[in-house]
Motif scaffolding. Structure first.
Motif, PDB file in Angstrom:
ATOM      1  N   PHE A 275       0.861  -1.180   0.000  1.00  0.00           N
ATOM      2  CA  PHE A 275       0.000   0.000   0.000  1.00  0.00           C
ATOM      3  C   PHE A 275       0.896   1.228   0.000  1.00  0.00           C
ATOM      4  O   PHE A 275       1.677   1.440   0.931  1.00  0.00           O
ATOM      5  N   VAL A 276       0.799   2.024  -1.062  1.00  0.00           N
ATOM      6  CA  VAL A 276       1.696   3.167  -1.250  1.00  0.00           C
ATOM      7  C   VAL A 276       0.883   4.452  -1.187  1.00  0.00           C
ATOM      8  O   VAL A 276      -0.017   4.675  -1.995  1.00  0.00           O
ATOM      9  N   GLU A 277       1.204   5.295  -0.206  1.00  0.00           N
ATOM     10  CA  GLU A 277       0.504   6.565  -0.041  1.00  0.00           C
ATOM     11  C   GLU A 277       1.122   7.623  -0.949  1.00  0.00           C
ATOM     12  O   GLU A 277       2.313   7.901  -0.861  1.00  0.00           O
ATOM     13  N   LEU A 278       0.295   8.214  -1.800  1.00  0.00           N
ATOM     14  CA  LEU A 278       0.755   9.256  -2.715  1.00  0.00           C
ATOM     15  C   LEU A 278      -0.189  10.445  -2.643  1.00  0.00           C
ATOM     16  O   LEU A 278      -1.377  10.284  -2.353  1.00  0.00           O
ATOM     17  N   ASP A 279       0.338  11.627  -2.915  1.00  0.00           N
ATOM     18  CA  ASP A 279      -0.538  12.759  -3.182  1.00  0.00           C
ATOM     19  C   ASP A 279       0.017  13.540  -4.366  1.00  0.00           C
ATOM     20  O   ASP A 279       1.171  13.332  -4.774  1.00  0.00           O
ATOM     21  N   THR A 280      -0.785  14.407  -4.909  1.00  0.00           N
ATOM     22  CA  THR A 280      -0.474  15.016  -6.202  1.00  0.00           C
ATOM     23  C   THR A 280       0.646  16.050  -6.159  1.00  0.00           C
ATOM     24  O   THR A 280       0.998  16.614  -7.190  1.00  0.00           O
ATOM     25  N   SER A 281       1.225  16.273  -4.982  1.00  0.00           N
ATOM     26  CA  SER A 281       2.392  17.151  -4.906  1.00  0.00           C
ATOM     27  C   SER A 281       3.694  16.352  -4.883  1.00  0.00           C
ATOM     28  O   SER A 281       4.776  16.924  -4.960  1.00  0.00           O
ATOM     29  N   MET A 282       3.596  15.011  -4.776  1.00  0.00           N
ATOM     30  CA  MET A 282       4.780  14.169  -4.589  1.00  0.00           C
ATOM     31  C   MET A 282       5.456  13.827  -5.908  1.00  0.00           C
ATOM     32  O   MET A 282       4.793  13.636  -6.930  1.00  0.00           O
ATOM     33  N   ARG A 283       6.787  13.744  -5.870  1.00  0.00           N
ATOM     34  CA  ARG A 283       7.545  13.309  -7.045  1.00  0.00           C
ATOM     35  C   ARG A 283       7.124  11.886  -7.436  1.00  0.00           C
ATOM     36  O   ARG A 283       6.747  11.077  -6.598  1.00  0.00           O
ATOM     37  N   PHE A 284       7.231  11.621  -8.726  1.00  0.00           N
ATOM     38  CA  PHE A 284       6.764  10.331  -9.230  1.00  0.00           C
ATOM     39  C   PHE A 284       7.660   9.159  -8.837  1.00  0.00           C
ATOM     40  O   PHE A 284       7.242   8.009  -8.910  1.00  0.00           O
ATOM     41  N   ASP A 285       8.893   9.426  -8.416  1.00  0.00           N
ATOM     42  CA  ASP A 285       9.805   8.307  -8.174  1.00  0.00           C
ATOM     43  C   ASP A 285       9.414   7.467  -6.964  1.00  0.00           C
ATOM     44  O   ASP A 285       9.822   6.313  -6.859  1.00  0.00           O
ATOM     45  N   THR A 286       8.592   8.003  -6.061  1.00  0.00           N
ATOM     46  CA  THR A 286       8.116   7.205  -4.924  1.00  0.00           C
ATOM     47  C   THR A 286       7.430   5.936  -5.412  1.00  0.00           C
ATOM     48  O   THR A 286       7.678   4.835  -4.909  1.00  0.00           O
ATOM     49  N   ALA A 287       6.570   6.074  -6.399  1.00  0.00           N
ATOM     50  CA  ALA A 287       5.840   4.927  -6.932  1.00  0.00           C
ATOM     51  C   ALA A 287       6.735   4.034  -7.781  1.00  0.00           C
ATOM     52  O   ALA A 287       6.618   2.809  -7.755  1.00  0.00           O
ATOM     53  N   LEU A 288       7.657   4.613  -8.537  1.00  0.00           N
ATOM     54  CA  LEU A 288       8.500   3.818  -9.426  1.00  0.00           C
ATOM     55  C   LEU A 288       9.466   2.944  -8.632  1.00  0.00           C
ATOM     56  O   LEU A 288       9.743   1.803  -9.015  1.00  0.00           O
ATOM     57  N   VAL A 289       9.998   3.459  -7.531  1.00  0.00           N
ATOM     58  CA  VAL A 289      10.851   2.650  -6.666  1.00  0.00           C
ATOM     59  C   VAL A 289      10.067   1.471  -6.101  1.00  0.00           C
ATOM     60  O   VAL A 289      10.563   0.346  -6.016  1.00  0.00           O
ATOM     61  N   GLU A 290       8.809   1.717  -5.733  1.00  0.00           N
ATOM     62  CA  GLU A 290       7.973   0.643  -5.194  1.00  0.00           C
ATOM     63  C   GLU A 290       7.765  -0.454  -6.233  1.00  0.00           C
ATOM     64  O   GLU A 290       7.851  -1.650  -5.924  1.00  0.00           O
ATOM     65  N   TYR A 291       7.525  -0.063  -7.463  1.00  0.00           N
ATOM     66  CA  TYR A 291       7.345  -1.053  -8.534  1.00  0.00           C
ATOM     67  C   TYR A 291       8.611  -1.885  -8.718  1.00  0.00           C
ATOM     68  O   TYR A 291       8.569  -3.121  -8.789  1.00  0.00           O
ATOM     69  N   LEU A 292       9.782  -1.224  -8.796  1.00  0.00           N
ATOM     70  CA  LEU A 292      11.016  -1.961  -9.010  1.00  0.00           C
ATOM     71  C   LEU A 292      11.375  -2.824  -7.801  1.00  0.00           C
ATOM     72  O   LEU A 292      11.971  -3.894  -7.961  1.00  0.00           O
ATOM     73  N   SER A 293      11.006  -2.385  -6.607  1.00  0.00           N
ATOM     74  CA  SER A 293      11.222  -3.215  -5.416  1.00  0.00           C
ATOM     75  C   SER A 293      10.421  -4.499  -5.530  1.00  0.00           C
ATOM     76  O   SER A 293      10.919  -5.593  -5.245  1.00  0.00           O
ATOM     77  N   GLN A 294       9.164  -4.370  -5.944  1.00  0.00           N
ATOM     78  CA  GLN A 294       8.309  -5.547  -6.143  1.00  0.00           C
ATOM     79  C   GLN A 294       8.901  -6.468  -7.196  1.00  0.00           C
ATOM     80  O   GLN A 294       8.954  -7.672  -7.030  1.00  0.00           O
ATOM     81  N   ARG A 295       9.329  -5.867  -8.280  1.00  0.00           N
ATOM     82  CA  ARG A 295       9.843  -6.646  -9.395  1.00  0.00           C
ATOM     83  C   ARG A 295      11.082  -7.431  -8.979  1.00  0.00           C
ATOM     84  O   ARG A 295      11.243  -8.607  -9.286  1.00  0.00           O
ATOM     85  N   GLN A 296      11.985  -6.750  -8.266  1.00  0.00           N
ATOM     86  CA  GLN A 296      13.223  -7.384  -7.837  1.00  0.00           C
ATOM     87  C   GLN A 296      12.934  -8.522  -6.856  1.00  0.00           C
ATOM     88  O   GLN A 296      13.597  -9.556  -6.876  1.00  0.00           O
ATOM     89  N   ALA A 297      11.927  -8.354  -6.019  1.00  0.00           N
ATOM     90  CA  ALA A 297      11.625  -9.360  -4.997  1.00  0.00           C
ATOM     91  C   ALA A 297      11.109 -10.659  -5.593  1.00  0.00           C
ATOM     92  O   ALA A 297      11.132 -11.706  -4.943  1.00  0.00           O
ATOM     93  N   ARG A 298      10.639 -10.625  -6.831  1.00  0.00           N
ATOM     94  CA  ARG A 298      10.075 -11.823  -7.455  1.00  0.00           C
ATOM     95  C   ARG A 298      11.152 -12.758  -7.990  1.00  0.00           C
ATOM     96  O   ARG A 298      10.844 -13.873  -8.413  1.00  0.00           O
ATOM     97  N   PHE A 299      12.426 -12.324  -8.023  1.00  0.00           N
ATOM     98  CA  PHE A 299      13.457 -13.136  -8.653  1.00  0.00           C
ATOM     99  C   PHE A 299      14.562 -13.480  -7.664  1.00  0.00           C
ATOM    100  O   PHE A 299      14.745 -12.801  -6.686  1.00  0.00           O
TER     101      PHE A 299
END
Length: 299
Positions: A275-299
């Motif tokens: 669960f990733v908390e975002l608001d419209t003032s936040m830089r986009f990299d918060t979400a992108l790091v979360e995606y890559l963390s998930q991706r890396q954890a699968r391998f």
């Protein structure tokens, strides 16, 4: 770090880029530019389809160019090991069109992120699909890894508008019935609905073998409640209006928001979802790091 590239991680900057394909490209390039000079350097290598050398790997597979740059041993992954199927699920609730003082609405912020993630996945040759929904599913693109898939996804996102009431839980259930391949499910929503059915649907997706990331996107004003004096508030989905004293309800409102997010975080943690908390003032990299963390954890 290239500050000129990284500036596109800021919502107020990306708002000045008209085309969604360029927004996606600039966000990803800014993200990767920052990773090369950050503690997340390993993710930028991961993006290039490498993994850390481990006991049992063949030393002849070591990528010496990467070693020269990072002083660490990485080996090239085989394609069969690296594919992850992803689905972007976009909530078209009318409340997603809200903005108070930010340049991007919650919906525009969400589709910028979704476009950037689609860009990343297609360039990693990962199959990615798209679902948009309100009370029912409005658009459905099966997951594909062809370069043309990015154009297909961007075309749907670019012409999609938030419209009215939504049924998040019901559409998550429909998605689960439609998609049999175990996938990484990425939901973009403000979650302004009853939480229990949504949490039950997230649990069902996890039991079906899907990985789940909930990107909870709120307007900056919804998170910080900057209002003063008497405010005329309107529920965008029921169209009900009420006149309230901002100072009088601020604490009650912020407490309710905190409780809502804590309920989701705890429930997601229990079933192994993110669960990733975002608001419209936040830089986009918060979400992108979360995606890559998930991706890396699968391998």
């Amino acid at each position: 770090m290239s500050s000129s590239a990284e500036k596109y991680l800021k919502p107020d900057v990306i708002r000045n880029v008209a085309r969604l394909d360029l927004r996606a490209k600039f966000i990803v390039e800014g993200f990767l530019s920052g990773l090369h000079a950050s503690p997340f350097q390993g993710f930028s290598v991961e993006f290039s389809e490498h993994k850390r050398y481990a006991h049992g790997d063949d030393p002849k597979d070591i990528d010496w160019l990467v070693y020269a740059k990072t002083d660490r041993y990485y080996v090239k992954k085989y394609q069969a090991e690296t594919n992850i199927t992803g689905y972007l699920l976009i909530d078209l609730s009318e409340s997603m069109a809200y903005t108070y003082r930010q340049e991007l609405t919650k919906f525009e912020y969400s589709i910028c992120l979704a476009a950037a993630l689609a860009y990343m996945m297609v360039h990693q040759q990962d199959p990615v699909g798209l679902i948009t929904f309100d009370q029912k599913i409005q658009a459905s693109l099966p997951a594909k890894s062809k370069r043309s898939q990015l154009a297909n996804i961007l075309a749907v996102l670019a012409k999609t508008k938030p419209t009215g009431p939504t049924e998040i839980a019901k559409n998550l259930q429909k998605f689960a019935a439609m998609v049999k391949t175990k996938s990484l499910v990425m939901l973009f929503s403000d979650l302004l609905t009853d939480s229990k059915p949504v949490i039950d649907a997230i649990r069902m997706l996890r039991y079906a073998g899907h990985d789940v990331i909930i990107f909870h996107v709120l307007d900056e004003a919804e998170v910080h409640f900057p209002f003063t004096g008497m405010c005329d508030l309107r529920d965008p989905e029921s169209d009900q209006k009420m006149l309230v004293d901002a100072a009088g309800i601020r604490k009650e409102y912020l407490d309710a928001l905190h409780e809502m997010r804590e309920t989701y975080k705890k429930s997601c943690r229990t079933v192994g979802a993110d669960f990733v908390e975002l608001d419209t003032s936040m830089r986009f990299d918060t979400a992108l790091v979360e995606y890559l963390s998930q991706r890396q954890a699968r391998f």
